[in-house]
Design a protein around this motif. Structure first.
Motif, PDB file in Angstrom:
ATOM      1  N   VAL A  10     -22.541  11.949   5.797  1.00  0.00           N
ATOM      2  CA  VAL A  10     -22.295  10.733   5.025  1.00  0.00           C
ATOM      3  C   VAL A  10     -20.811  10.391   5.097  1.00  0.00           C
ATOM      4  O   VAL A  10     -19.961  11.263   4.937  1.00  0.00           O
ATOM      5  CB  VAL A  10     -22.689  10.920   3.542  1.00  0.00           C
ATOM      6  CG1 VAL A  10     -22.335   9.676   2.740  1.00  0.00           C
ATOM      7  CG2 VAL A  10     -24.171  11.210   3.418  1.00  0.00           C
ATOM      8  N   CYS A  15     -20.082   4.601   2.097  1.00  0.00           N
ATOM      9  CA  CYS A  15     -21.268   4.692   1.238  1.00  0.00           C
ATOM     10  C   CYS A  15     -20.994   4.016  -0.111  1.00  0.00           C
ATOM     11  O   CYS A  15     -19.961   4.208  -0.717  1.00  0.00           O
ATOM     12  CB  CYS A  15     -21.624   6.150   1.017  1.00  0.00           C
ATOM     13  SG  CYS A  15     -22.939   6.381  -0.188  1.00  0.00           S
ATOM     14  N   ASP A  16     -21.963   3.171  -0.532  1.00  0.00           N
ATOM     15  CA  ASP A  16     -21.802   2.530  -1.835  1.00  0.00           C
ATOM     16  C   ASP A  16     -22.833   3.034  -2.834  1.00  0.00           C
ATOM     17  O   ASP A  16     -23.075   2.404  -3.862  1.00  0.00           O
ATOM     18  CB  ASP A  16     -21.859   1.010  -1.722  1.00  0.00           C
ATOM     19  CG  ASP A  16     -23.273   0.507  -1.453  1.00  0.00           C
ATOM     20  OD1 ASP A  16     -24.142   1.329  -1.079  1.00  0.00           O
ATOM     21  OD2 ASP A  16     -23.520  -0.695  -1.629  1.00  0.00           O
ATOM     22  N   GLY A  17     -23.477   4.139  -2.496  1.00  0.00           N
ATOM     23  CA  GLY A  17     -24.444   4.695  -3.430  1.00  0.00           C
ATOM     24  C   GLY A  17     -25.699   3.865  -3.559  1.00  0.00           C
ATOM     25  O   GLY A  17     -26.299   3.784  -4.613  1.00  0.00           O
ATOM     26  N   ALA A  18     -26.061   3.205  -2.469  1.00  0.00           N
ATOM     27  CA  ALA A  18     -27.239   2.341  -2.506  1.00  0.00           C
ATOM     28  C   ALA A  18     -28.520   3.145  -2.663  1.00  0.00           C
ATOM     29  O   ALA A  18     -29.506   2.674  -3.209  1.00  0.00           O
ATOM     30  CB  ALA A  18     -27.305   1.510  -1.229  1.00  0.00           C
ATOM     31  N   GLY A  19     -28.528   4.348  -2.144  1.00  0.00           N
ATOM     32  CA  GLY A  19     -29.639   5.258  -2.407  1.00  0.00           C
ATOM     33  C   GLY A  19     -30.850   5.115  -1.505  1.00  0.00           C
ATOM     34  O   GLY A  19     -31.852   5.786  -1.713  1.00  0.00           O
ATOM     35  N   VAL A  20     -30.757   4.251  -0.491  1.00  0.00           N
ATOM     36  CA  VAL A  20     -31.905   4.090   0.394  1.00  0.00           C
ATOM     37  C   VAL A  20     -32.226   5.402   1.115  1.00  0.00           C
ATOM     38  O   VAL A  20     -33.380   5.766   1.314  1.00  0.00           O
ATOM     39  CB  VAL A  20     -31.648   2.977   1.423  1.00  0.00           C
ATOM     40  CG1 VAL A  20     -32.816   2.826   2.378  1.00  0.00           C
ATOM     41  CG2 VAL A  20     -31.385   1.664   0.706  1.00  0.00           C
ATOM     42  N   CYS A  21     -31.179   6.116   1.474  1.00  0.00           N
ATOM     43  CA  CYS A  21     -31.390   7.353   2.223  1.00  0.00           C
ATOM     44  C   CYS A  21     -32.215   8.360   1.412  1.00  0.00           C
ATOM     45  O   CYS A  21     -33.108   9.004   1.956  1.00  0.00           O
ATOM     46  CB  CYS A  21     -30.050   7.959   2.630  1.00  0.00           C
ATOM     47  SG  CYS A  21     -28.916   8.187   1.247  1.00  0.00           S
ATOM     48  N   GLY A  35     -25.292   8.053  -8.108  1.00  0.00           N
ATOM     49  CA  GLY A  35     -26.093   7.471  -7.048  1.00  0.00           C
ATOM     50  C   GLY A  35     -25.627   7.811  -5.652  1.00  0.00           C
ATOM     51  O   GLY A  35     -26.141   7.287  -4.667  1.00  0.00           O
ATOM     52  N   PRO A  37     -25.182  10.238  -2.376  1.00  0.00           N
ATOM     53  CA  PRO A  37     -26.088  11.222  -1.786  1.00  0.00           C
ATOM     54  C   PRO A  37     -25.475  12.623  -1.660  1.00  0.00           C
ATOM     55  O   PRO A  37     -24.283  12.776  -1.388  1.00  0.00           O
ATOM     56  CB  PRO A  37     -26.365  10.635  -0.397  1.00  0.00           C
ATOM     57  CG  PRO A  37     -25.183   9.798  -0.090  1.00  0.00           C
ATOM     58  CD  PRO A  37     -24.644   9.286  -1.382  1.00  0.00           C
ATOM     59  N   CYS A  59     -29.753   2.645   6.267  1.00  0.00           N
ATOM     60  CA  CYS A  59     -28.622   2.654   5.351  1.00  0.00           C
ATOM     61  C   CYS A  59     -27.919   1.301   5.426  1.00  0.00           C
ATOM     62  O   CYS A  59     -27.433   0.914   6.469  1.00  0.00           O
ATOM     63  CB  CYS A  59     -27.636   3.768   5.715  1.00  0.00           C
ATOM     64  SG  CYS A  59     -26.079   3.605   4.809  1.00  0.00           S
ATOM     65  N   PRO A  60     -27.874   0.567   4.311  1.00  0.00           N
ATOM     66  CA  PRO A  60     -27.305  -0.785   4.362  1.00  0.00           C
ATOM     67  C   PRO A  60     -25.831  -0.793   4.746  1.00  0.00           C
ATOM     68  O   PRO A  60     -25.329  -1.797   5.248  1.00  0.00           O
ATOM     69  CB  PRO A  60     -27.503  -1.326   2.952  1.00  0.00           C
ATOM     70  CG  PRO A  60     -28.154  -0.285   2.145  1.00  0.00           C
ATOM     71  CD  PRO A  60     -28.382   0.931   2.984  1.00  0.00           C
ATOM     72  N   ARG A  61     -25.149   0.304   4.505  1.00  0.00           N
ATOM     73  CA  ARG A  61     -23.718   0.330   4.819  1.00  0.00           C
ATOM     74  C   ARG A  61     -23.407   1.050   6.122  1.00  0.00           C
ATOM     75  O   ARG A  61     -22.240   1.242   6.449  1.00  0.00           O
ATOM     76  CB  ARG A  61     -22.962   1.044   3.686  1.00  0.00           C
ATOM     77  CG  ARG A  61     -23.281   0.515   2.301  1.00  0.00           C
ATOM     78  CD  ARG A  61     -22.653  -0.833   2.087  1.00  0.00           C
ATOM     79  NE  ARG A  61     -21.214  -0.760   2.198  1.00  0.00           N
ATOM     80  CZ  ARG A  61     -20.364  -1.488   1.502  1.00  0.00           C
ATOM     81  NH1 ARG A  61     -20.838  -2.346   0.611  1.00  0.00           N
ATOM     82  NH2 ARG A  61     -19.085  -1.380   1.674  1.00  0.00           N
ATOM     83  N   ALA A  63     -23.543   4.077   6.514  1.00  0.00           N
ATOM     84  CA  ALA A  63     -22.678   5.179   6.091  1.00  0.00           C
ATOM     85  C   ALA A  63     -23.275   6.540   6.437  1.00  0.00           C
ATOM     86  O   ALA A  63     -22.601   7.562   6.337  1.00  0.00           O
ATOM     87  CB  ALA A  63     -22.440   5.095   4.580  1.00  0.00           C
ATOM     88  N   LEU A  64     -24.538   6.520   6.822  1.00  0.00           N
ATOM     89  CA  LEU A  64     -25.211   7.779   7.108  1.00  0.00           C
ATOM     90  C   LEU A  64     -25.419   7.895   8.612  1.00  0.00           C
ATOM     91  O   LEU A  64     -25.928   6.966   9.242  1.00  0.00           O
ATOM     92  CB  LEU A  64     -26.576   7.768   6.394  1.00  0.00           C
ATOM     93  CG  LEU A  64     -27.412   9.032   6.419  1.00  0.00           C
ATOM     94  CD1 LEU A  64     -26.761  10.113   5.559  1.00  0.00           C
ATOM     95  CD2 LEU A  64     -28.818   8.742   5.921  1.00  0.00           C
TER      96      LEU A  64
HETATM   97  S1  SF4 Z   1     -28.244   4.707   2.084  1.00  0.00           S
HETATM   98 FE1  SF4 Z   1     -26.206   4.735   2.889  1.00  0.00          FE
HETATM   99  S2  SF4 Z   1     -24.979   3.676   1.394  1.00  0.00           S
HETATM  100 FE2  SF4 Z   1     -26.896   4.173   0.434  1.00  0.00          FE
HETATM  101  S3  SF4 Z   1     -26.500   6.126  -0.577  1.00  0.00           S
HETATM  102 FE3  SF4 Z   1     -27.342   6.594   1.396  1.00  0.00          FE
HETATM  103  S4  SF4 Z   1     -25.587   6.823   2.695  1.00  0.00           S
HETATM  104 FE4  SF4 Z   1     -24.852   5.807   0.871  1.00  0.00          FE
END
Ligand code: SF4
Ligand code: HEM
Lengths: 71, 388
Positions: A10, A15-21, A35, A37, A59-61, A63-64
């Motif tokens: 990550v 990462c903005d803590g969107a939580g999709v992952c 929030g 990961p 991952c919307p950003r 970031a992963l």
């Molecule tokens: S999906 Fe991407 S932006 Fe969202 S919490 Fe996971 S790593 Fe961070």
């Protein structure tokens, strides 16, 4: 020839803590109270590689990332 | 200036509409579906972006539906473009669909359509290459998705034949309300946007909405829109004769001082001497048109003479109703010599009639109309209509 091995990384700045992952890969990713990961395990089990790739794509950003472990 | 109807760039698209009815309906329908799908895509993008989730609806679902709807949307836009090009054929090419503001038919509104299409393609391509181009570039291009929506709407309002149709207006109003609500939600809840930019975007949205509403009120929703947006009177008369009830703005360029004569201007001069079928001969004449009466009834009269030895009179009268700023024609009658019949088809500058003279005869009239004077010239081909 052994099959490639991967780990999840990550980027904490992107990462903005969107939580999709964590939605897509609860086997390996949980969220801290804010929030963000937390990745469990140093290596992605072979059976989870496809799902892990799916999580990185979603991952919307962006970031992963799935990083290949050099051996 | 005498212009062949079918090659008049300002009109051929709509004339194609009269001819290729199925394609034309497909163009209009796919356009309406596309704006609905575009709205849905945008709204789901917002739902994903603000991070709205429930137990049953995680964020990745919003994202996936968002992505899949966007693909469906581009499919419909593709159908919309392809049917437009195939239908209009001469004036709108595939190049016009991607290079804005160069088509001859309603350049601004079609240009906006092309621009919107370009934006969508850019959003799609950058999304497909998201990992390749990086977050920043993708994000930047993805903001353009918000721009594509009002562009697509103005394109639809300005160039759609359907604009005055209440159903279409309702759909567009509903989409506008939903998209505005989503946008407001995004501006008030979404993260990672400085307050100044939110305010600017909010103000821009209000201004754009008011501008579009104002434009719709003074433009497409008022009568004679297609006239003002560059479609000639003579052509509108032709379109109006589309019996399926297509609406097009009326072209009351000839204020009627008296109701148009329903008898041939040369009636009484010749009677029985009709050319023997089959034949093809030149004809000349004039087009006149009444202003709508109190009930909104309109009559377009094509008074002509065959250039055969007996100068047989041929008059075609198209009648219809003005409705919601347009004309929907319901019938057409023909007087041929002393006989009469009805109009059975209209395709571009070609009118097909069936008369009993006294046996069944099919007349195919190919017309060119001088748009300034209303003078008509062309040919008529007569054939035995016995097999009908
Ligand atoms: S999906 Fe991407 S932006 Fe969202 S919490 Fe996971 S790593 Fe961070
Ligand atoms: C017709 C094409 C498309 C339109 C109109 C569109 C529109 C939008 C809009 C309005 C947003 C919200 C942006 C924001 O305010 O943050 C968004 C977000 C997003 N879109 Fe699209 N989009 C389109 C196609 C795609 C495609 C093909 C993808 C493929 C991956 C995609 C992926 C995303 C993602 C990942 C987000 C962010 C979601 C989140 O933050 O969880 N979009 N889109």
């Amino acid at each position: 020839m052994s099959r490639p091995r991967y780990k999840l990384v990550v980027d904490p700045i992107a990462c903005d803590g969107a939580g999709v992952c964590a939605e897509l890969l609860p086997e390996m990713i949980s969220l801290d109270p804010w929030g963000f990961p937390i990745i469990h395990g140093a290596e992605v089990p072979p059976g989870l590689v496809d799902l892990a790739r799916r999580a990185t794509v979603s991952c919307p950003r962006l970031a992963l990332t799935l990083v290949r472990i050099e051996s | 200036m005498t212009t062949a109807l079918v090659t008049n760039p300002a009109s051929a698209h709509l004339l194609g509409a009269v001819g290729g009815t199925a394609l034309w309906y497909l163009t209009r329908a796919s356009g309406v579906v596309a704006i609905v799908l575009l709205s849905a895509t945008l709204i789901l993008g917002v739902v994903a972006s603000v991070g709205w989730t429930t137990e049953r609806w995680p964020r990745f679902v919003s994202q996936d539906v968002h992505r899949n709807l966007s693909l469906l949307c581009i499919v419909f836009v593709g159908v919309h473009v392809v049917t437009t090009v195939l239908d209009g054929f001469v004036p709108i090419g595939f190049v016009d669909a991607v290079l804005p503001f160069r088509s001859s038919y309603r350049p601004i509104y079609l240009g906006l359509g092309a621009l919107g299409f370009d934006l969508l393609l850019a959003v799609l391509v950058t999304s497909a290459l998201r990992h390749r181009i990086g977050y920043g570039s993708w994000r930047f291009v993805h903001w353009l998705a918000y721009l594509s929506w009002p562009i697509a709407l103005i394109h639809g309002l300005g160039s759609g034949t359907d604009t005055p149709l209440p159903v279409v207006l309702f759909v567009e109003a509903a989409c506008t309300a939903a998209v505005l609500a989503a946008f407001a939600w995004r501006l008030t809840t979404g993260r990672s946007l400085p307050i100044a930019r939110r305010a600017a975007a909010g103000i821009a949205a209000v201004v754009v909405t008011l501008a579009i509403a104002g434009f719709a009120a003074v433009g497409p929703l008022r009568p004679r829109w297609s006239h003002r947006s560059g479609t000639s009177a003579a052509v509108l008369a032709q379109i109006a004769a589309h019996f399926a009830g297509t609406t097009a703005a009326p072209a009351a360029t000839t204020p009627a001082t008296a109701p148009a004569a329903t008898t041939p201007s040369g009636s009484g001069t010749s009677s029985g001497q009709l050319p023997a079928v089959p034949f093809t001969t030149q004809l000349t004449g004039r087009q006149t048109q009444t202003s709508p009466d109190a009930q909104g009834n309109i009559q377009i009269t094509l008074g002509m003479h065959l250039q055969d030895a007996s100068t047989t009179p041929l008059t075609i009268v198209l009648t219809g109703q003005e409705s919601g700023g347009g004309v929907s024609l319901s019938s057409g009658t023909v007087t041929y010599g002393t006989y009469s019949g009805s109009v059975i088809g209209l395709n571009g500058g070609t009118v097909t009639c069936s008369v009993q003279a006294p046996g069944p005869v099919n007349l195919v009239v190919q017309l060119q109309i001088n748009q300034q004077s209303g003078a008509l010239s062309g040919t008529v081909t007569g054939s035995s209509g016995g097999d009908r």
